[in-house]
Design an enzyme around this catalytic site. Sequence first.
Site, PDB file in Angstrom:
ATOM      1  N   ASP A  32       0.854  -1.189   0.000  1.00  0.00           N
ATOM      2  CA  ASP A  32       0.000   0.000   0.000  1.00  0.00           C
ATOM      3  C   ASP A  32       0.892   1.242   0.000  1.00  0.00           C
ATOM      4  O   ASP A  32       1.891   1.324   0.724  1.00  0.00           O
ATOM      5  CB  ASP A  32      -0.903  -0.004   1.243  1.00  0.00           C
ATOM      6  CG  ASP A  32      -2.035   1.003   1.134  1.00  0.00           C
ATOM      7  OD1 ASP A  32      -3.199   0.578   1.131  1.00  0.00           O
ATOM      8  OD2 ASP A  32      -1.745   2.224   1.070  1.00  0.00           O
ATOM      9  N   ASN A  88     -13.100  -3.095   2.373  1.00  0.00           N
ATOM     10  CA  ASN A  88     -14.137  -2.061   2.380  1.00  0.00           C
ATOM     11  C   ASN A  88     -14.982  -2.136   1.104  1.00  0.00           C
ATOM     12  O   ASN A  88     -14.434  -2.296   0.011  1.00  0.00           O
ATOM     13  CB  ASN A  88     -13.490  -0.679   2.473  1.00  0.00           C
ATOM     14  CG  ASN A  88     -12.686  -0.496   3.748  1.00  0.00           C
ATOM     15  OD1 ASN A  88     -13.046  -1.033   4.786  1.00  0.00           O
ATOM     16  ND2 ASN A  88     -11.602   0.259   3.670  1.00  0.00           N
ATOM     17  N   GLN A  95     -14.494   2.843   1.409  1.00  0.00           N
ATOM     18  CA  GLN A  95     -13.820   2.417   0.173  1.00  0.00           C
ATOM     19  C   GLN A  95     -13.457   3.648  -0.642  1.00  0.00           C
ATOM     20  O   GLN A  95     -14.315   4.511  -0.892  1.00  0.00           O
ATOM     21  CB  GLN A  95     -14.722   1.487  -0.651  1.00  0.00           C
ATOM     22  CG  GLN A  95     -14.011   0.918  -1.873  1.00  0.00           C
ATOM     23  CD  GLN A  95     -14.861  -0.093  -2.644  1.00  0.00           C
ATOM     24  OE1 GLN A  95     -16.068  -0.212  -2.404  1.00  0.00           O
ATOM     25  NE2 GLN A  95     -14.233  -0.811  -3.559  1.00  0.00           N
ATOM     26  N   HIS A 101     -10.347  -5.032  -3.116  1.00  0.00           N
ATOM     27  CA  HIS A 101      -9.011  -5.246  -2.554  1.00  0.00           C
ATOM     28  C   HIS A 101      -9.118  -5.619  -1.094  1.00  0.00           C
ATOM     29  O   HIS A 101     -10.001  -5.144  -0.386  1.00  0.00           O
ATOM     30  CB  HIS A 101      -8.113  -4.020  -2.726  1.00  0.00           C
ATOM     31  CG  HIS A 101      -8.722  -2.746  -2.214  1.00  0.00           C
ATOM     32  ND1 HIS A 101      -9.681  -2.052  -2.918  1.00  0.00           N
ATOM     33  CD2 HIS A 101      -8.513  -2.037  -1.074  1.00  0.00           C
ATOM     34  CE1 HIS A 101     -10.037  -0.972  -2.245  1.00  0.00           C
ATOM     35  NE2 HIS A 101      -9.351  -0.945  -1.108  1.00  0.00           N
TER      36      HIS A 101
HETATM   37  P1  5GP Z   1      -9.780   1.641   0.514  1.00  0.00           P
HETATM   38  O1  5GP Z   1     -10.084   2.788   1.436  1.00  0.00           O
HETATM   39  O2  5GP Z   1     -10.411   1.801  -0.852  1.00  0.00           O
HETATM   40  O3  5GP Z   1     -10.123   0.311   1.148  1.00  0.00           O
HETATM   41  O4  5GP Z   1      -8.213   1.626   0.345  1.00  0.00           O
HETATM   42  C1  5GP Z   1      -7.545   1.999  -0.823  1.00  0.00           C
HETATM   43  C2  5GP Z   1      -6.078   1.834  -0.540  1.00  0.00           C
HETATM   44  O5  5GP Z   1      -5.375   1.957  -1.760  1.00  0.00           O
HETATM   45  C3  5GP Z   1      -5.512   2.893   0.416  1.00  0.00           C
HETATM   46  O6  5GP Z   1      -4.938   2.254   1.536  1.00  0.00           O
HETATM   47  C4  5GP Z   1      -4.480   3.639  -0.430  1.00  0.00           C
HETATM   48  O7  5GP Z   1      -3.334   4.016   0.299  1.00  0.00           O
HETATM   49  C5  5GP Z   1      -4.155   2.622  -1.514  1.00  0.00           C
HETATM   50  N1  5GP Z   1      -3.744   3.209  -2.778  1.00  0.00           N
HETATM   51  C6  5GP Z   1      -4.413   4.182  -3.466  1.00  0.00           C
HETATM   52  N2  5GP Z   1      -3.756   4.487  -4.593  1.00  0.00           N
HETATM   53  C7  5GP Z   1      -2.656   3.697  -4.625  1.00  0.00           C
HETATM   54  C8  5GP Z   1      -1.581   3.552  -5.569  1.00  0.00           C
HETATM   55  O8  5GP Z   1      -1.495   4.218  -6.604  1.00  0.00           O
HETATM   56  N3  5GP Z   1      -0.624   2.639  -5.264  1.00  0.00           N
HETATM   57  C9  5GP Z   1      -0.687   1.867  -4.136  1.00  0.00           C
HETATM   58  N4  5GP Z   1       0.309   0.979  -3.928  1.00  0.00           N
HETATM   59  N5  5GP Z   1      -1.680   1.971  -3.235  1.00  0.00           N
HETATM   60  C10 5GP Z   1      -2.658   2.890  -3.475  1.00  0.00           C
END
Ligand code: 5GP
Length: 137
Positions: A32, A88, A95, A101
């Site tokens: 992440d 999420n 999310q 994911h």
């Molecule tokens: P969510 O809140 O949708 O469950 O989490 C999305 C996750 O994706 C977050 O923890 C965020 O840091 C990660 N993320 C978003 N954009 C990128 C990216 O471009 N590269 C990586 N490695 N992680 C990302």
Amino acid sequence: MSSDPTIFDAILAGDIPCHRVYEDEHVLAFLDIAPLSHGHVLVIPKERAAQMDDLSDEAAAALGRVLPRLCRAVMSATGCEAYNLLQNNGAEAHQAVFHVHIHIIPKFADGSGLGLKWNSRELTSPEELASAIQAAC
Ligand code: 5GP
């Protein structure tokens, strides 16, 4: 394809770099970019689906098959003994990227990792509720 492309499609295509930790025919796992703790990993299906309820049984099975191995690898690499899996679905559920994911988030003694507020409530109408969910399965 059941949803619009996201940044994870760009990662899957190799158009945006990531720190890959695992890949097979159906699954990619990578660090992440804004970790909650050391070793925070995202595990995604290659199938594009916004939420878990959109995902095919085959893609879900591929995710589930590899999860224990990835958890063990994160534990081994970071030394963590505790971790949370977080998944999420929907903006109200935090999310931000609308491609399924699973977060693997190590929890350490210094408090780093997933912060949780567990808003437990009284269980109401359990028979009706269980029947309704059972009927919808
Ligand atoms: P969510 O809140 O949708 O469950 O989490 C999305 C996750 O994706 C977050 O923890 C965020 O840091 C990660 N993320 C978003 N954009 C990128 C990216 O471009 N590269 C990586 N490695 N992680 C990302």
